[in-house]
Enzyme design. Structure first.
Site, PDB file in Angstrom:
ATOM      1  N   ASP A 103      -3.060  10.932   9.774  1.00 20.56           N
ATOM      2  CA  ASP A 103      -4.368  10.766   9.158  1.00 20.56           C
ATOM      3  C   ASP A 103      -5.061  12.109   9.249  1.00 20.56           C
ATOM      4  O   ASP A 103      -4.943  12.789  10.271  1.00 20.56           O
ATOM      5  CB  ASP A 103      -5.174   9.692   9.893  1.00 20.56           C
ATOM      6  CG  ASP A 103      -6.412   9.242   9.119  1.00 20.56           C
ATOM      7  OD1 ASP A 103      -7.277  10.109   8.830  1.00 20.56           O
ATOM      8  OD2 ASP A 103      -6.542   8.047   8.818  1.00 20.56           O
ATOM      9  N   TYR A 107      -7.902   3.713  16.996  1.00 15.06           N
ATOM     10  CA  TYR A 107      -7.098   4.257  15.900  1.00 15.06           C
ATOM     11  C   TYR A 107      -7.001   5.772  16.003  1.00 15.06           C
ATOM     12  O   TYR A 107      -5.908   6.350  15.915  1.00 15.06           O
ATOM     13  CB  TYR A 107      -7.720   3.851  14.564  1.00 15.06           C
ATOM     14  CG  TYR A 107      -7.061   4.481  13.364  1.00 15.06           C
ATOM     15  CD1 TYR A 107      -5.914   3.927  12.807  1.00 15.06           C
ATOM     16  CD2 TYR A 107      -7.590   5.638  12.780  1.00 15.06           C
ATOM     17  CE1 TYR A 107      -5.301   4.511  11.704  1.00 15.06           C
ATOM     18  CE2 TYR A 107      -6.984   6.217  11.678  1.00 15.06           C
ATOM     19  CZ  TYR A 107      -5.840   5.658  11.149  1.00 15.06           C
ATOM     20  OH  TYR A 107      -5.230   6.239  10.061  1.00 15.06           O
ATOM     21  N   ARG A 115       0.803  -1.206   0.000  1.00 14.98           N
ATOM     22  CA  ARG A 115       0.000   0.000   0.000  1.00 14.98           C
ATOM     23  C   ARG A 115       0.852   1.279   0.000  1.00 14.98           C
ATOM     24  O   ARG A 115       1.810   1.405  -0.759  1.00 14.98           O
ATOM     25  CB  ARG A 115      -0.991  -0.041   1.175  1.00 14.98           C
ATOM     26  CG  ARG A 115      -2.043  -1.171   1.006  1.00 14.98           C
ATOM     27  CD  ARG A 115      -2.885  -1.410   2.241  1.00 14.98           C
ATOM     28  NE  ARG A 115      -3.711  -0.273   2.584  1.00 14.98           N
ATOM     29  CZ  ARG A 115      -4.944  -0.066   2.135  1.00 14.98           C
ATOM     30  NH1 ARG A 115      -5.508  -0.929   1.303  1.00 14.98           N
ATOM     31  NH2 ARG A 115      -5.636   0.996   2.512  1.00 14.98           N
TER      32      ARG A 115
END
Length: 247
Positions: free
Chosen positions: A146, A159, A16
């Site tokens: 993120d 997360y 990825r």
């Protein structure tokens, strides 16, 4: 920063986004330590692609949920390849959870892989720098965060908490390690569907972003390269999310 001949460690580089970053660093002239946990075949493919570019590449397996293995990873890389000038913390796990049903095991796994391992690698990177500081340049750390750290949505409690803490760690480390090491973050948005995520759901996310498309791993890698090549930016994050953070 002249990246030609520099050595980098990229975690999660067997698949990825991590794999795309490793190859982008190779294209920029860097030798790359390719970390992987379970993606041995992907790590071998990354190393083979880097070798075709004429770069030195070695694969290093480590389970980053294990404190001892995470702590030993960078010293292993240095012992085999030499001092590392670039560290990219890309390895992560992404699982659904909420406050009411959050399990201890899942919480600890997310904290170990998404927060503690990057901290340990940054720590050993800084210690290596103190003992073997090159006279001709600076060190670079880039943490893959993120865009959620700016406005965490529900549904991924462990997360979100771990990535939010890593963003705080990125800023603290930027102050502590200046002026010799810069520390920055890249915050991807909708780049690839999460493992197990229905394509229909991913399509809805894409349609809701201002740019109305998904990003590419290469676009994330380009942001990483920007932070590596710029020596006057530290403690910052770039969101590669098509404007999703504005919603």
């Amino acid at each position: 920063m002249d990246t030609t001949g520099c050595r980098a460690l990229v975690t999660g580089a067997g698949r990825r986004i991590g794999a795309a970053i490793a190859l982008a660093l190779g294209e920029a002239g860097m030798d790359v330590a390719v970390h992987y946990s379970g993606s041995a075949q992907g790590a071998e493919q990354s190393c083979a692609a880097l070798a075709k570019m004429g770069r030195r590449a070695c694969a290093f397996q480590a389970d980053l949920s294990d404190w001892a293995q995470a702590e030993a990873l960078l010293p292993r890389v240095v012992a085999q390849m030499g001092p590392v000038r670039v560290l990219v913390n890309s390895a992560a796990i992404f699982e659904r959870s909420d406050l009411v049903d959050q399990s201890q095991a899942q919480w600890r796994r997310h904290m170990a892989i998404n927060l503690e391992a990057p901290m340990l690698l940054m720590q050993h990177f800084a210690r290596q720098w103190q003992s073997d500081q090159p006279p001709d340049g600076a060190g670079r750390i880039v943490n893959i965060l993120d865009r959620r750290v700016l406005a965490p949505p529900p549904g991924h409690l462990a997360y979100n908490a771990a990535k939010g803490a890593l963003w705080s760690l990125t800023r603290v480390a930027a102050r502590e390690l200046a002026p010799h090491i810069t520390v920055n973050g890249v915050g991807p948005g909708p780049i690839l569907p999460a493992a197990g995520e229905p394509l229909e759901q991913f399509a809805k996310v894409i349609a809701a972003t201002p740019m109305q498309r998904s990003g590419t791993p290469q676009e994330v890698a380009d942001a990483v390269l920007y932070f590596i090549q710029n020596g006057f930016v530290t403690g910052q994050m770039i969101c590669i999310d098509g404007g999703e953070h504005l919603l």
